[in-house]
Write a protein that holds these residues in place. Structure first.
Motif, PDB file in Angstrom:
ATOM      1  N   VAL A 209       5.558  27.584   1.932  1.00 50.55           N
ATOM      2  CA  VAL A 209       4.655  27.724   0.790  1.00 50.55           C
ATOM      3  C   VAL A 209       3.225  27.423   1.219  1.00 50.55           C
ATOM      4  O   VAL A 209       2.284  28.182   0.906  1.00 50.55           O
ATOM      5  N   GLU A 210       3.046  26.337   1.954  1.00 47.76           N
ATOM      6  CA  GLU A 210       1.716  25.974   2.426  1.00 47.76           C
ATOM      7  C   GLU A 210       1.194  26.986   3.439  1.00 47.76           C
ATOM      8  O   GLU A 210       0.005  27.348   3.419  1.00 47.76           O
ATOM      9  N   GLY A 220      -1.435  34.791  -2.195  1.00 49.86           N
ATOM     10  CA  GLY A 220       0.007  34.937  -2.285  1.00 49.86           C
ATOM     11  C   GLY A 220       0.509  36.312  -1.903  1.00 49.86           C
ATOM     12  O   GLY A 220      -0.237  37.168  -1.420  1.00 49.86           O
ATOM     13  N   ARG A 235      10.272  27.623  -4.911  1.00 49.61           N
ATOM     14  CA  ARG A 235       9.263  27.667  -3.852  1.00 49.61           C
ATOM     15  C   ARG A 235       8.743  29.088  -3.660  1.00 49.61           C
ATOM     16  O   ARG A 235       7.551  29.306  -3.429  1.00 49.61           O
ATOM     17  N   LYS A 238       6.073  30.005  -6.163  1.00 51.33           N
ATOM     18  CA  LYS A 238       4.752  29.454  -5.840  1.00 51.33           C
ATOM     19  C   LYS A 238       3.994  30.336  -4.865  1.00 51.33           C
ATOM     20  O   LYS A 238       2.764  30.268  -4.783  1.00 51.33           O
ATOM     21  N   CYS A 239       4.728  31.160  -4.117  1.00 46.65           N
ATOM     22  CA  CYS A 239       4.105  32.060  -3.143  1.00 46.65           C
ATOM     23  C   CYS A 239       3.645  33.376  -3.765  1.00 46.65           C
ATOM     24  O   CYS A 239       2.904  34.133  -3.123  1.00 46.65           O
ATOM     25  N   MET A 263       5.080  28.889 -15.552  1.00 49.45           N
ATOM     26  CA  MET A 263       4.466  29.608 -14.432  1.00 49.45           C
ATOM     27  C   MET A 263       4.844  31.082 -14.470  1.00 49.45           C
ATOM     28  O   MET A 263       4.012  31.961 -14.221  1.00 49.45           O
ATOM     29  N   ARG A 267       1.757  33.702 -15.084  1.00 53.29           N
ATOM     30  CA  ARG A 267       1.412  34.568 -13.957  1.00 53.29           C
ATOM     31  C   ARG A 267       2.119  35.917 -14.034  1.00 53.29           C
ATOM     32  O   ARG A 267       2.031  36.716 -13.125  1.00 53.29           O
TER      33      ARG A 267
END
Length: 340
Positions: A209-210, A220, A235, A238-239, A263, A267
């Motif tokens: 992810v980071e 992303g 996870r 989040k990407c 989320m 999004r």
């Protein structure tokens, strides 16, 4: 000129079978009757059969074949058509084909719907052709149809050096996408880059992810092809970029996922997924037609080729399964049934 006559076929054939679910060691050579093709089927004299993760799941008792399918393993084959059903075009007899099958590929002869076959030109090796249908059908449908992927977008694929992973890299790059993959060690990351991945992340050493946030400047990816599920789903989300699509095709990490739904709403994310084997013959025929028009020529023309791992004799199917389950393979494992 007289029409080609089908060859005289034996009554029995060599297969790789198992009496009860278990580990790879339960697979053993056996003799079974040669199948009789149905009205819309072809009978293929198998040269090579692909090995896929669902085969391992079926052998372990976790993925039963759909009603009416062969109890034998094997979802893709390549070889020569030696018999045809009443509703099959006569020019199919004698053709070299690769086929998506509902089962039965681990055998000297395999029946498959004729509309699930793709023509293999003489210049193309049957070993390569046998390594393509299952992953090609799966990736095309899930990345490009369900995932609505298009040129200029970013794709994240977990398991970048698996058969699915290498196919996803090749197809996405061929259609102008940026591809990010995760792998379990640096050697596999190097292999994924060699296939065409723009970024390969060693998930044992980096948080993917980071790493994706850093690589994309926080923008992303547009599509995730997920084979892990479980705690990876949260996870993965989040990407995703806004309006991103998350497509699940396997659950190697578990069947349940906990999501933060605000989320998803804020999004405008899309979560979808599919399994190919239970789909109708008509669906697979339509998918085969689309692949024949859009993706298959990339392979028959030599622009793309499957990433091959190892070839095992049909009698050593147990060793092929052991290699797949070890996770050591890079690309496709195939069984040699009858050499070209």
């Amino acid at each position: 000129m007289a029409e080609a006559k089908p060859p005289v076929l034996p009554e029995t054939m060599l297969v790789a079978s198992f009496a009860a679910p278990g580990g790879p060691e339960v697979l053993h050579p056996a003799q079974m009757p040669v199948p009789v093709p149905g009205a819309g089927d072809v009978l293929i004299k198998v040269a090579y059969a692909g090995v896929n993760r669902p085969d391992c799941l079926q052998r372990a008792g976790a993925y039963p074949p759909p009603p009416g399918a062969s109890p034998l393993l094997g979802l893709e084959v390549a070889g020569e058509v030696v018999s045809i059903g009443a509703d099959v075009p006569p020019e199919m007899l004698g053709a070299r084909v690769a086929a998506l099958t509902p089962g039965g590929g681990y055998a000297e002869y395999c029946a498959a719907p004729w509309q699930h076959c793709l023509a293999v030109p003489d210049a193309m090796e049957l070993k390569d052709a046998a390594a393509l249908p299952e992953t090609l059908f799966t990736v095309w449908h899930n990345v490009f149809e369900r995932g609505l992927a298009r040129d200029g977008e970013r794709l994240l694929v977990h398991g970048g050096t698996s058969g699915i992973g290498t196919m996803a890299i090749m197809l996405a790059k061929a259609f102008g996408m940026e591809v990010i993959v995760t792998c379990g060690d640096e050697a596999k990351c190097d292999a994924a880059r060699a296939v065409g991945a723009d970024l390969a992340i060693n998930y044992r050493e980096q948080d993917f992810v980071e790493a994706i946030a850093a690589h994309t400047g926080g923008a992303g990816v547009h599509v995730v092809l997920d084979m892990v599920s479980g705690d990876y789903v949260a996870r993965n989300l989040k990407c995703l970029a806004e309006d991103g699509r998350h497509v699940t095709i396997a659950m190697l990490g578990g069947a349940k996922a906990e999501l933060f739904m605000p989320m998803v709403m804020m999004r405008r994310l899309t979560l979808t997924g599919s399994t190919l084997r239970p789909r109708s013959d008509a669906f697979k025929a339509a998918l085969a037609d689309e692949i024949a028009a859009n993706a298959w020529p990339l392979f028959t023309g030599g622009e793309l080729a499957p990433v091959m791992d190892r070839t095992f004799p049909l009698a050593d199917a147990a060793a092929a399964h052991a290699r797949m389950e070890s996770g050591a393979h890079i690309g496709k494992i195939v069984l040699e049934v009858a050499a070209e």
